[in-house]
Design an enzyme around this catalytic site. Structure first.
Site, PDB file in Angstrom:
ATOM      1  N   ASP A  67     -86.200  40.085  48.083  1.00 60.05           N
ATOM      2  CA  ASP A  67     -87.056  40.911  48.720  1.00 60.05           C
ATOM      3  C   ASP A  67     -88.181  41.207  47.405  1.00 60.05           C
ATOM      4  O   ASP A  67     -87.700  42.023  46.586  1.00 60.05           O
ATOM      5  CB  ASP A  67     -86.063  41.492  49.287  1.00 60.05           C
ATOM      6  CG  ASP A  67     -84.780  42.730  48.709  1.00 60.05           C
ATOM      7  OD1 ASP A  67     -84.903  42.426  48.043  1.00 60.05           O
ATOM      8  OD2 ASP A  67     -83.803  42.569  49.669  1.00 60.05           O
ATOM      9  N   ASN A 137     -76.397  50.175  55.456  1.00 59.93           N
ATOM     10  CA  ASN A 137     -76.535  49.429  57.510  1.00 59.93           C
ATOM     11  C   ASN A 137     -75.652  48.227  57.271  1.00 59.93           C
ATOM     12  O   ASN A 137     -76.345  47.714  58.565  1.00 59.93           O
ATOM     13  CB  ASN A 137     -77.997  49.978  57.830  1.00 59.93           C
ATOM     14  CG  ASN A 137     -78.905  49.034  57.458  1.00 59.93           C
ATOM     15  OD1 ASN A 137     -78.633  48.324  56.110  1.00 59.93           O
ATOM     16  ND2 ASN A 137     -80.532  49.753  57.412  1.00 59.93           N
ATOM     17  N   HIS A 139     -77.486  45.617  55.625  1.00 59.60           N
ATOM     18  CA  HIS A 139     -78.315  44.974  55.624  1.00 59.60           C
ATOM     19  C   HIS A 139     -78.347  43.574  54.174  1.00 59.60           C
ATOM     20  O   HIS A 139     -77.351  44.303  53.343  1.00 59.60           O
ATOM     21  CB  HIS A 139     -80.019  45.547  55.042  1.00 59.60           C
ATOM     22  CG  HIS A 139     -80.076  46.054  54.262  1.00 59.60           C
ATOM     23  ND1 HIS A 139     -80.802  46.866  54.337  1.00 59.60           N
ATOM     24  CD2 HIS A 139     -79.328  46.044  52.690  1.00 59.60           C
ATOM     25  CE1 HIS A 139     -80.854  47.498  52.798  1.00 59.60           C
ATOM     26  NE2 HIS A 139     -80.215  47.461  52.375  1.00 59.60           N
ATOM     27  N   GLU A 144     -82.805  43.779  57.685  1.00 59.94           N
ATOM     28  CA  GLU A 144     -81.466  45.576  58.405  1.00 59.94           C
ATOM     29  C   GLU A 144     -81.727  44.710  59.846  1.00 59.94           C
ATOM     30  O   GLU A 144     -81.639  43.550  60.670  1.00 59.94           O
ATOM     31  CB  GLU A 144     -83.462  46.117  58.612  1.00 59.94           C
ATOM     32  CG  GLU A 144     -84.278  46.751  57.856  1.00 59.94           C
ATOM     33  CD  GLU A 144     -83.550  47.621  56.889  1.00 59.94           C
ATOM     34  OE1 GLU A 144     -82.596  47.925  57.097  1.00 59.94           O
ATOM     35  OE2 GLU A 144     -84.265  48.522  56.122  1.00 59.94           O
TER      36      GLU A 144
HETATM   37  C1  GLP Z   1     -81.388  47.436  48.636  1.00 67.34           C
HETATM   38  C2  GLP Z   1     -81.683  45.949  48.607  1.00 67.34           C
HETATM   39  C3  GLP Z   1     -80.518  44.919  48.471  1.00 67.34           C
HETATM   40  C4  GLP Z   1     -79.306  45.281  47.962  1.00 67.34           C
HETATM   41  C5  GLP Z   1     -79.256  46.519  48.960  1.00 67.34           C
HETATM   42  C6  GLP Z   1     -78.336  47.605  48.452  1.00 67.34           C
HETATM   43  O1  GLP Z   1     -81.824  47.997  49.847  1.00 67.34           O
HETATM   44  N1  GLP Z   1     -83.245  45.482  49.033  1.00 67.34           N
HETATM   45  O2  GLP Z   1     -80.934  43.378  48.094  1.00 67.34           O
HETATM   46  O3  GLP Z   1     -78.391  44.600  47.999  1.00 67.34           O
HETATM   47  O4  GLP Z   1     -80.004  47.514  49.455  1.00 67.34           O
HETATM   48  O5  GLP Z   1     -78.564  48.427  46.902  1.00 67.34           O
HETATM   49  P1  GLP Z   1     -77.265  48.108  46.062  1.00 67.34           P
HETATM   50  O6  GLP Z   1     -76.394  47.164  45.599  1.00 67.34           O
HETATM   51  O7  GLP Z   1     -77.619  49.822  45.181  1.00 67.34           O
HETATM   52  O8  GLP Z   1     -76.136  49.469  47.431  1.00 67.34           O
END
Ligand code: GLP
Length: 263
Positions: A67, A137, A139, A144
């Protein structure tokens, strides 16, 4: 589904790196699906170390990122591109032409741009191993809650939960409202999914994703439908799971009977 609860976040990163390095060694022209965020940072650090110390070779591999935010410059410090450049791309011998990364300012028509990204993945042979974190959440990527479980690469609107969670990365506090992400259907086509989660904040979502109902309301529950999933957790992220004994016994059996699955 293989669920491993490891002693701490470093052990999660090391085990994840062992899986990625094993794939790179077995299949040097593999396609690695990459994620950003805090969860895979230690994994990339360990891969860089293995590249420097053991000569782990990325020269024939292709990487595909999950992404990217839209409408920020590519070199914005919070862009996924900047993150990947800092943590991996500038430190290993990946060929720049083999790096597939959604653009934060794609040229032309966006639907066609997303379709072209999917085609690049297919042309590379499909994703062998998709690294995933889980959002607060639930995702995956920027899919989302409410994303179709069959969704493809597309433009999405970010929820306030996600924008708040990621605000710290944006020095001006201005988090974009739109992003581009591989879809849940795209992620589901990867041959193996590798989910990393650490810390107490993730415990509830991890339990809901792995042990609750499969629903578009919790995108990470998609994992339950996939044929080859490895989940690596620290004790805090695993705290709300109810079948820990079964997972541990299952893992022990895999180590004994089919150790190549974890190599
Ligand atoms: C972000 C990214 C995801 C990531 C997730 C968790 O917003 N878009 O690809 O896996 O949230 O992030 P983190 O590993 O910092 O908790």
């Amino acid at each position: 589904m293989l669920v491993a609860v490891l002693p701490d976040a470093d052990a999660v990163s090391r085990q994840a790196a062992t899986l990625v390095a094993g794939l790179l060694t077995r299949k040097p022209d593999c396609v690695l699906g990459l994620a950003t965020g805090a969860s895979p940072r230690g994994l990339y650090q360990d891969l860089v170390r293995r590249h420097r110390e053991d000569g782990l070779d990325f020269s024939r591999a292709t990487t595909v990122n999950l992404d990217e935010y839209l409408e920020i410059p590519a070199d914005h410090p919070a862009s996924c591109r900047s993150y990947m450049a800092a943590h991996l791309f500038s430190q290993v011998n990946l060929a720049p032409r083999n790096i597939v990364m959604p653009d934060s300012q794609p040229a032309g028509e966006l639907t066609a741009y997303c379709a072209a990204l999917e085609q690049r993945i297919a042309a590379a042979g499909g994703i062998d191993l998709q690294i995933l974190g889980i959002g607060l959440n639930g995702h995956l990527g920027f899919n989302e809650p409410g994303s179709s479980l069959g969704s493809r690469c597309r433009i999405v609107r970010l929820t306030d939960t996600t924008r708040t969670a990621n605000r710290g990365n944006f020095p001006d506090g201005e988090v974009p409202t739109a992003a581009i992400t591989l879809g849940l259907g795209t992620i589901a086509e990867a041959r193996r999914l590798l989910l990393l989660a650490t810390g107490a904040a993730k415990a509830e979502m991890v339990a809901a994703a792995l042990e609750g109902p499969v629903t578009a309301g919790l995108p990470a529950s998609l994992l339950q439908m996939h044929r080859d999933v490895v989940v690596l957790l620290d004790p805090a992220a695993a705290a709300r799971l109810t079948r820990l004994d079964h997972y541990a016994a299952g893992l022990e059996m895999v180590r004994r009977l089919t150790p190549e699955r974890l190599a």
